[in-house]
Write a protein that holds these residues in place. Structure first.
Motif, mmCIF file in Angstrom:
data_model
loop_
_atom_site.group_PDB
_atom_site.id
_atom_site.type_symbol
_atom_site.label_atom_id
_atom_site.label_comp_id
_atom_site.label_asym_id
_atom_site.label_seq_id
_atom_site.Cartn_x
_atom_site.Cartn_y
_atom_site.Cartn_z
ATOM 1 N N ASN A 1 0.824 -1.207 0.000
ATOM 2 C CA ASN A 1 0.000 0.000 0.000
ATOM 3 C C ASN A 1 0.857 1.256 0.000
ATOM 4 O O ASN A 1 0.531 2.247 -0.662
ATOM 5 C CB ASN A 1 -0.932 0.012 1.210
ATOM 6 N N GLY A 2 1.949 1.225 0.745
ATOM 7 C CA GLY A 2 2.849 2.374 0.766
ATOM 8 C C GLY A 2 3.429 2.654 -0.606
ATOM 9 O O GLY A 2 3.576 3.810 -1.011
ATOM 10 N N LEU A 3 3.728 1.583 -1.338
ATOM 11 C CA LEU A 3 4.237 1.733 -2.698
ATOM 12 C C LEU A 3 3.166 2.326 -3.612
ATOM 13 O O LEU A 3 3.449 3.221 -4.420
ATOM 14 C CB LEU A 3 4.690 0.371 -3.240
ATOM 15 N N VAL A 4 1.932 1.865 -3.493
ATOM 16 C CA VAL A 4 0.846 2.377 -4.338
ATOM 17 C C VAL A 4 0.578 3.848 -4.046
ATOM 18 O O VAL A 4 0.384 4.654 -4.962
ATOM 19 C CB VAL A 4 -0.434 1.538 -4.128
ATOM 20 N N VAL A 5 0.555 4.221 -2.769
ATOM 21 C CA VAL A 5 0.330 5.626 -2.405
ATOM 22 C C VAL A 5 1.459 6.498 -2.950
ATOM 23 O O VAL A 5 1.218 7.585 -3.482
ATOM 24 C CB VAL A 5 0.215 5.777 -0.880
ATOM 25 N N ALA A 6 2.696 6.020 -2.839
ATOM 26 C CA ALA A 6 3.832 6.766 -3.382
ATOM 27 C C ALA A 6 3.724 6.882 -4.898
ATOM 28 O O ALA A 6 4.090 7.918 -5.474
ATOM 29 C CB ALA A 6 5.146 6.081 -2.994
ATOM 30 N N LEU A 7 3.207 5.846 -5.536
ATOM 31 C CA LEU A 7 3.014 5.874 -6.981
ATOM 32 C C LEU A 7 2.013 6.960 -7.368
ATOM 33 O O LEU A 7 2.240 7.719 -8.323
ATOM 34 C CB LEU A 7 2.512 4.505 -7.461
ATOM 35 N N VAL A 8 0.925 7.066 -6.636
ATOM 36 C CA VAL A 8 -0.084 8.100 -6.912
ATOM 37 C C VAL A 8 0.502 9.489 -6.687
ATOM 38 O O VAL A 8 0.301 10.408 -7.497
ATOM 39 C CB VAL A 8 -1.326 7.879 -6.032
ATOM 40 N N THR A 9 1.216 9.655 -5.593
ATOM 41 C CA THR A 9 1.836 10.949 -5.306
ATOM 42 C C THR A 9 2.821 11.336 -6.396
ATOM 43 O O THR A 9 2.857 12.477 -6.857
ATOM 44 C CB THR A 9 2.556 10.901 -3.941
ATOM 45 N N ASP A 10 3.612 10.363 -6.830
ATOM 46 C CA ASP A 10 4.589 10.602 -7.892
ATOM 47 C C ASP A 10 3.896 10.965 -9.202
ATOM 48 O O ASP A 10 4.377 11.808 -9.958
ATOM 49 C CB ASP A 10 5.446 9.351 -8.075
ATOM 50 N N TYR A 11 2.756 10.348 -9.464
ATOM 51 C CA TYR A 11 2.013 10.607 -10.697
ATOM 52 C C TYR A 11 1.332 11.977 -10.653
ATOM 53 O O TYR A 11 1.280 12.690 -11.669
ATOM 54 C CB TYR A 11 0.972 9.513 -10.905
ATOM 55 N N LEU A 12 0.808 12.363 -9.494
ATOM 56 C CA LEU A 12 0.050 13.604 -9.389
ATOM 57 C C LEU A 12 0.928 14.849 -9.307
ATOM 58 O O LEU A 12 0.512 15.921 -9.741
ATOM 59 C CB LEU A 12 -0.854 13.562 -8.150
ATOM 60 N N ARG A 13 2.134 14.721 -8.740
ATOM 61 C CA ARG A 13 2.960 15.905 -8.492
ATOM 62 C C ARG A 13 3.189 16.739 -9.752
ATOM 63 O O ARG A 13 2.905 17.948 -9.748
ATOM 64 C CB ARG A 13 4.297 15.508 -7.867
ATOM 65 N N PRO A 14 3.672 16.168 -10.852
ATOM 66 C CA PRO A 14 3.868 17.004 -12.047
ATOM 67 C C PRO A 14 2.556 17.546 -12.596
ATOM 68 O O PRO A 14 2.527 18.624 -13.191
ATOM 69 C CB PRO A 14 4.554 16.053 -13.039
ATOM 70 N N HIS A 15 1.462 16.805 -12.410
ATOM 71 C CA HIS A 15 0.148 17.257 -12.879
ATOM 72 C C HIS A 15 -0.227 18.579 -12.211
ATOM 73 O O HIS A 15 -0.625 19.537 -12.881
ATOM 74 C CB HIS A 15 -0.891 16.183 -12.564
ATOM 75 N N TYR A 16 -0.060 18.648 -10.906
ATOM 76 C CA TYR A 16 -0.414 19.873 -10.196
ATOM 77 C C TYR A 16 0.609 20.983 -10.429
ATOM 78 O O TYR A 16 0.260 22.168 -10.435
ATOM 79 C CB TYR A 16 -0.582 19.592 -8.700
ATOM 80 N N GLU A 17 1.856 20.618 -10.636
ATOM 81 C CA GLU A 17 2.857 21.635 -10.963
ATOM 82 C C GLU A 17 2.537 22.293 -12.298
ATOM 83 O O GLU A 17 2.673 23.520 -12.457
ATOM 84 C CB GLU A 17 4.250 21.001 -10.993
ATOM 85 N N GLU A 18 2.085 21.513 -13.260
ATOM 86 C CA GLU A 18 1.705 22.062 -14.565
ATOM 87 C C GLU A 18 0.488 22.978 -14.440
ATOM 88 O O GLU A 18 0.395 24.007 -15.119
ATOM 89 C CB GLU A 18 1.409 20.918 -15.542
ATOM 90 N N ILE A 19 -0.459 22.606 -13.580
ATOM 91 C CA ILE A 19 -1.640 23.442 -13.379
ATOM 92 C C ILE A 19 -1.238 24.792 -12.808
ATOM 93 O O ILE A 19 -1.723 25.847 -13.251
ATOM 94 C CB ILE A 19 -2.644 22.740 -12.439
ATOM 95 N N GLU A 20 -0.357 24.795 -11.834
ATOM 96 C CA GLU A 20 0.087 26.049 -11.223
ATOM 97 C C GLU A 20 0.755 26.952 -12.249
ATOM 98 O O GLU A 20 0.605 28.171 -12.214
ATOM 99 C CB GLU A 20 1.026 25.754 -10.061
ATOM 100 N N GLN A 21 1.487 26.358 -13.185
ATOM 101 C CA GLN A 21 2.135 27.146 -14.231
ATOM 102 C C GLN A 21 1.119 27.665 -15.241
ATOM 103 O O GLN A 21 1.285 28.744 -15.815
ATOM 104 C CB GLN A 21 3.195 26.301 -14.933
#
Length: 213
Positions: free
Chosen positions: A55-75
């Motif tokens: 589960n820790g790996l899956v949560v980290a996977l989601v966080t890793d996937y979402l981070r650039p998505h939200y960074e792009e939105i902020e830009q």
């Protein structure tokens, strides 16, 4: 050149996340740690050392996937815009992301994770917390912007961010699956601005909860 322990740890972490993306997207809750570790040329012990559990790996996977998505939105949504201008920019950026090469893979992962949470209540709770943490970026994106003669509060921005995320997730699924051919950038913008424009309803301050009679 000698690799430091921190560099080796990050390299292993990256390899496991990349492998997990492939295996989890394909197998969902049936994903095997052994295959993920093998694809990363590591052992399952490395997974437990770096992530604590599957589960820790899956949560980290989601966080890793979402981070650039939200960074792009902020830009894509610069400071200085009024609320509806910011919502328009956000909507158009989200619609463009539906045409990106990774859009189908992203949808596959999204649906797979939803399926996994149906089989694992603990994972559901952990993923919800991770997603809420990232949604705070959207809250910050809208907080403080002028709208109809007032300034959007953090609570108002949070309500709006939740509604917009739900709207865009649904619309983007339709676009990627070919079920929403007319949902272009203008459609995304019109739908989002209609949702955000009635501040008296959507972004009202919390009041007392009515009691059942």
């Amino acid at each position: 050149m000698r690799v430091s322990r921190a560099e080796a740890r990050e390299r292993n972490r990256r390899a496991l996340l990349d492998a997990a993306l492939q295996v989890v997207s394909r197998d969902g809750y049936r994903a095997k740690l052994e295959e993920i570790a093998e694809r990363a040329d590591l052992t399952t012990g490395a997974i437990y050392s770096l992530f604590g559990s599957k589960n820790g790996l899956v949560v980290a996977l989601v966080t890793d996937y979402l981070r650039p998505h939200y960074e792009e939105i902020e830009q894509a949504v610069p400071a200085g815009l009024e609320l509806l201008e910011a919502v328009d920019a956000f909507a158009r950026h989200y619609r463009r992301s539906c045409d990106a090469p990774h859009a189908l893979a992203g949808l596959t992962l999204q649906i797979t994770l939803q399926h996994m949470t149906l089989h694992d209540p603990q994972l559901r709770t952990q993923l919800a917390a991770a997603i809420r943490e990232h949604e705070e970026h959207l809250t910050g994106l809208f907080t403080g912007r002028p709208h109809n003669g007032s300034i959007v509060t953090p609570h108002q921005a949070q309500r709006l961010a939740t509604a917009l995320r739900a709207l865009f997730v649904g619309l983007s699924q339709g676009v990627v699956l070919g079920l929403a051919d007319e949902a272009d950038e203008q459609y995304f913008s019109d739908a989002a601005c209609a949702l955000a424009s009635d501040a008296s309803r959507l972004v009202r301050q919390p009041g007392p909860v009515p009691r059942d009679r």
